[in-house]
Design a protein around this motif. Sequence first.
Motif, PDB file in Angstrom:
ATOM      1  N   ASP A 255      98.629   8.907  -5.965  1.00  0.00           N
ATOM      2  CA  ASP A 255      98.774   8.456  -7.644  1.00  0.00           C
ATOM      3  C   ASP A 255      99.332   9.616  -8.440  1.00  0.00           C
ATOM      4  N   THR A 256      99.661  10.567  -7.675  1.00  0.00           N
ATOM      5  CA  THR A 256     100.431  11.662  -8.503  1.00  0.00           C
ATOM      6  C   THR A 256     101.944  11.769  -8.069  1.00  0.00           C
ATOM      7  N   TYR A 258     104.313  10.709  -9.662  1.00  0.00           N
ATOM      8  CA  TYR A 258     105.157  10.583 -10.781  1.00  0.00           C
ATOM      9  C   TYR A 258     105.353  12.064 -11.124  1.00  0.00           C
ATOM     10  N   THR A 320     110.390   7.287  -9.151  1.00  0.00           N
ATOM     11  CA  THR A 320     111.284   7.521 -10.558  1.00  0.00           C
ATOM     12  C   THR A 320     112.732   7.666 -10.365  1.00  0.00           C
ATOM     13  N   VAL A 365     100.311  14.812 -14.857  1.00  0.00           N
ATOM     14  CA  VAL A 365     100.297  13.654 -14.263  1.00  0.00           C
ATOM     15  C   VAL A 365      98.786  13.046 -14.081  1.00  0.00           C
ATOM     16  N   ALA A 389      95.711   8.759 -14.885  1.00  0.00           N
ATOM     17  CA  ALA A 389      97.131   8.908 -14.769  1.00  0.00           C
ATOM     18  C   ALA A 389      97.981   9.004 -15.792  1.00  0.00           C
ATOM     19  N   ASN A 391     101.989  10.079 -17.930  1.00  0.00           N
ATOM     20  CA  ASN A 391     103.455  10.221 -17.627  1.00  0.00           C
ATOM     21  C   ASN A 391     103.664   9.369 -16.110  1.00  0.00           C
ATOM     22  N   SER A 392     103.217   8.432 -15.971  1.00  0.00           N
ATOM     23  CA  SER A 392     103.218   7.925 -14.462  1.00  0.00           C
ATOM     24  C   SER A 392     103.769   6.483 -14.690  1.00  0.00           C
ATOM     25  N   TYR A 395     101.898   2.913 -14.560  1.00  0.00           N
ATOM     26  CA  TYR A 395     100.412   3.129 -13.824  1.00  0.00           C
ATOM     27  C   TYR A 395      99.800   4.152 -15.096  1.00  0.00           C
ATOM     28  N   ARG A 396     100.552   4.536 -16.112  1.00  0.00           N
ATOM     29  CA  ARG A 396      99.678   5.456 -17.174  1.00  0.00           C
ATOM     30  C   ARG A 396      98.649   4.754 -17.671  1.00  0.00           C
ATOM     31  N   SER A 400      92.331   7.687 -12.017  1.00  0.00           N
ATOM     32  CA  SER A 400      92.952   7.997 -10.895  1.00  0.00           C
ATOM     33  C   SER A 400      92.806   7.213  -9.541  1.00  0.00           C
ATOM     34  N   ALA A 403      94.800   3.851  -9.954  1.00  0.00           N
ATOM     35  CA  ALA A 403      96.386   4.244  -9.778  1.00  0.00           C
ATOM     36  C   ALA A 403      96.662   4.460  -8.440  1.00  0.00           C
TER      37      ALA A 403
END
Length: 821
Positions: A255-256, A258, A320, A365, A389, A391-392, A395-396, A400, A403
Amino acid sequence: MANTAIPTYDPQAIEPRWRAAWQKAGLFRVTEDPAKPKFFNLVMFPYPSGPLHMGHFRNYVFGDAFARYKVMRGFNVLNPFGWDAFGLPAENAAIQSGIPPRISTEQNIEISKGELNIMGVMYAWDREVTTCNPDYYRWNQWLFLKFFERGLAYKKLAPVNWCPKDNTVLANEQIVNGRCWRCGTPPTKRDLEQWFFKITAYADRLLEGLKRLDRWPERVKVMQTNWIGRSEGAEFDFPVEGNHPPVRVFTTRLDTIYGVTFMVLAPEHPLVPAITAPAQRAAVVAYLEKTRTETEVERLSTEHEKTGVFTGAYARNPFTNEQVPIWVADYVLATYGTGAIMGVPGNDARDFHFATQHGLPIREVVSAKPEPIGIPKTALELGLAEGFAVNSGPYRGLPSAEALARITAEAEGRGIGTRTVTYRLRDWLISRQRYWGTPIPIVYCPDHGIVPVPEADLPIELPPFVQFRSDGQNPLMHMPEFVDTICPRCGKPAKRETDTMDTFVDSSWYFLRMATGPDDTQPFDKRKVDYWMPVDQYTGGIEHAILHLLYARFFVKVLFDAGMVSVDEPFAALFSQGMILRFGSAMSKSKGNGVEPNYIVEAYGADTGRIYELFIGPPELDAEWNDRGVEGVAKFLHRVWRLVVGDSIEARPDLAPVSSADLVRKLHEVIDKVTRDVEGFHFNTAMSALMELANTMQSYLQSGGVRDAAWDGVARDLTRLLAPFAPHLAEELWTRQGQKGLVAFAAWPEVDQALLKRDTVLLVVEVDGKVRDRIPVPAGGDQARAHARALESEKVQRSLAGRPVARAIYVQDRLINLVTR
RNA sequence: GCGGGCGUAGCCGAAUUGGUACAGGCGCAUGCUUUAGGAGCAUGUGGGGCAACCCGUGGAGGUUCGAGUCCUCUCGCCCGCACCA
């Protein structure tokens, strides 16, 4: 007061006689009798280091007392012993002294056996196992071949831990705090072809099995769980720019993704040389060289400094499409996951430190709210990583966990990642470059490569006498008569494997051999093993919480899968005893703070030594040896002797009288207490209960009680209660009481519940929760009566001071609390 | 840092489910034994107070008729793991 007609307690005079009697009567001699309930009682077998001290004996006394107790409870008790006799100490001693390990080991075993015997610690010696004998280790070799057939023994080139002092490799489990578990030397890394057992294939089964071990100490299960270190996550490909294969990473936090601003490969990662750009080559090579020569300890000492170099290569984040630099750093381990990570400094404390140190960007993130709140400044705030989440991309704003699920699904859908489970546990490295161990039954043929030795050619015998070398190399390597052989497959000249097995292989199945007894045809007899296994009570030191206990569990699971045993967990109940300390540290030969069994036997008798070890403190905790404490126990046994044998006791008419009924009730309370305590391994409180019984018997006689039939019954039961703990004294008293046969085989006393009941109890009377009086009331009385009686108490009236009782709490036979508010 | 555990007398330590705090041992005190010594045996022994009573389980709160035991915070000690992504 001493009456010369009454003999005094003389342990040295009586003890040898009873040991001979037990041997003659065959205490612990067993057969597999399906009609009787079985009990497999086992203490961890020791390395035969020669003279024992009382620190060693704690384990043996617990085991012996428990086995004797179970015999009296009517069980068919298997109580075997043996020697974990291979290993480095004998070899190192041989290099010093010139005495061959085989000889020194035999001598040490004889010394230890003699000391066990004088302490009255008895075993089924006809089932003794000595691992350095060919009739045992040939079956190690046989089992190795079974593992090989099943694909569970394999050889691979691996960077391994090398102990420069012991001149051998070590398994991961044998590195303790970055040092060799045996000699404390920091190991170095070497690339070597080594034999492994595939314990990782059993990681989940080893975890699952722990859940069923409800009679194991929690801390041992926690240690094993942590050691196996299961973690669920995903593997995920990052394409590398240029003509290179992708880099695969393992992460539990997809999930992190991004937040990835760099990637890190372990120095040993195979792609490092390929992807390194020419401009960075010198720096990378220098870094690899530096990490390679550093020991574990040096790497640990730079724990907070995150070193690393840029490779000059870039990967692309598939989510990204951003370009991210690829670094090499030794905080990423080659042996865990894929040996490569995605760097998410906004959410991972280690990556944060690395990014800070090397000027890499940090992106938020994960946030406490569904929108960004700013990058946390300290590592402490990182790692509290559950939130939303941010800046994702698409999924923002998602929590968590959600995501993670969605991003993982997308990766799987796009075919660039999969869910995986990774373990901290590594395969078990069993090769040792030493002489004094089981030869690995493998031949290297120029044409056929690795060829297992056929079963019929076993054992591959270890040459009994060898020339040890000053350079520490395995002498087997330099013995053509051992090394040179022929290929079992083609008959052409070939070379034997000269590595020997880790001694933890020996100890992974010895209990199966003990359940079998001598047998030339097989490692163990399934019928007998099915009768005895699992071990019902296993007792040993906490130092084996991971090593031996994990390996043995693994072995039994493999043998279960092979249909050779019917249980898949070897030890139903485990007890880890604490150490005996003296002057603040564990008794040991090198510290010179050991107490010798011979001294105890000569000064006080074996029974005093045994009871003291049981009484010294809670069995699971370390305990400080106290010479005066031993004397206290000796006094207790002398008192028991005087009470039972019939010495006169000084009358004390001034003391509160103890009636015959009081005495008998005390006996049954003590039977009840000792039985429950022994079942729960609370030997210290069991011993104090026995002391209480002796004190009550003393008080009974002092207050004019006579040695009548009821007394004799109490004395007889005290004798039986003492039999597992002070066995010599108990036998002597048993005979002097005119009993036939050995008390070792007598039935354990039964509690008579009816006799536990009291006619009158002392009821505690509280006023507003404070104890004000204790009044005698008939047992089992009702509240109204107790209340009325309580109010008659002068002390209670004074406390109440005229206030009305608002309500009363009544606990039958215990207390009544009169509440005025 | 994470995980597990533990703090009770001068010392080692006992205390079912919350129900008499300190069993048992050591040490200490007193006495007995014509006992040559620090041996043996017996009795007593948490602190304060003449007493009535009061205080007492690392510390501070809380729940409860009642807390060593349950809850919150805090201090100290021990053990295990320790860059495991």
